[in-house]
Design a protein around this motif. Sequence first.
Motif, short mmCIF file in Angstrom:
data_model
loop_
_atom_site.label_atom_id
_atom_site.label_comp_id
_atom_site.label_asym_id
_atom_site.label_seq_id
_atom_site.Cartn_x
_atom_site.Cartn_y
_atom_site.Cartn_z
N SER A 142 72.35 32.55 38.15
CA SER A 142 71.23 32.59 37.66
C SER A 142 71.09 31.37 37.39
N TRP A 143 69.15 30.52 37.26
CA TRP A 143 68.74 29.22 37.41
C TRP A 143 69.77 28.49 36.36
N TYR A 144 70.64 29.45 34.88
CA TYR A 144 71.02 28.49 33.61
C TYR A 144 72.37 27.75 34.75
N ALA A 145 72.79 28.93 34.90
CA ALA A 145 74.15 28.44 35.35
C ALA A 145 74.16 27.62 36.21
N HIS A 146 73.10 27.77 37.14
CA HIS A 146 73.37 26.27 38.77
C HIS A 146 72.59 24.78 37.40
N ARG A 147 72.21 25.13 36.59
CA ARG A 147 72.26 23.52 35.94
C ARG A 147 73.11 23.68 35.33
N ILE A 148 74.51 24.28 34.48
CA ILE A 148 75.87 24.07 34.22
C ILE A 148 76.44 23.57 35.12
N ARG A 149 76.81 23.99 35.92
CA ARG A 149 77.31 23.55 37.13
C ARG A 149 77.04 21.84 37.67
N GLU A 150 75.50 21.26 38.20
CA GLU A 150 75.00 20.27 37.96
C GLU A 150 75.82 19.45 37.10
N ALA A 151 75.33 20.02 35.77
CA ALA A 151 75.60 18.54 34.82
C ALA A 151 76.92 18.63 35.03
N SER A 181 84.94 23.53 45.07
CA SER A 181 85.53 23.80 44.53
C SER A 181 84.82 25.16 43.21
N LEU A 182 83.36 24.50 43.52
CA LEU A 182 82.37 25.50 42.53
C LEU A 182 81.62 26.58 42.87
N PRO A 183 81.25 27.28 43.42
CA PRO A 183 80.85 28.25 44.43
C PRO A 183 79.29 28.57 43.48
N HIS A 184 79.08 28.30 44.65
CA HIS A 184 76.80 28.85 43.73
C HIS A 184 76.50 29.96 44.69
N HIS A 185 76.31 30.91 44.01
CA HIS A 185 76.21 32.06 44.49
C HIS A 185 74.80 32.40 44.68
#
Length: 174
Positions: free
Chosen positions: A66-75, A170-174
């Motif tokens: 999700s969009w939120y998951a990608h923002r958490i990953r970026e953070a 190491s943090l794949p974003h599907h």
Amino acid sequence: MLYLMGLWETIRDFLSTGGDVLYFVMGALFLMWVLMIERFWFLTAVFPKMKKNIIANWDSRKDTTSWYAHRIREAWISEAADKLNARMLLIKTTIAMCPLIGLLGTVTGMITVFETMATQGTGNPRLMADGISMATIPTMAGMVAALSGMFFATRLESQVKRARDKLIDSLPHH
């Protein structure tokens, strides 16, 4: 022990020949190396644990798309990058300062030469030579300090970039 005493005498003679400015070069050099050693230690001992923790947190998430998951990953990547790059600017600044401090030594040494010429005349070459060595040694010391720091800081910077890139991979974003 005798070797250390001889080494200390050599350093003390070098510092007295180059003048008081060499103490500032020595201080900047010491600060630069302490900061670089700390960064190497962080990269080899602390960051791998941090990376493993971030990867475990990402893998334990149910939602990685999700969009939120990608923002958490970026953070998380941004926080790790900030910690990786901590004190790198200070290291670069101390490297840049070393030759400038050496140039200060050149100026103070030349002032000594001119004072000698004004008070003693040009007839005393020994006093003039002392002033000229006081003018050239700090410049050389500042340049050597900066060169030693530049090589290792460049290597350190590439290791920081590589560590950040490996974390991103190491943090794949599907």
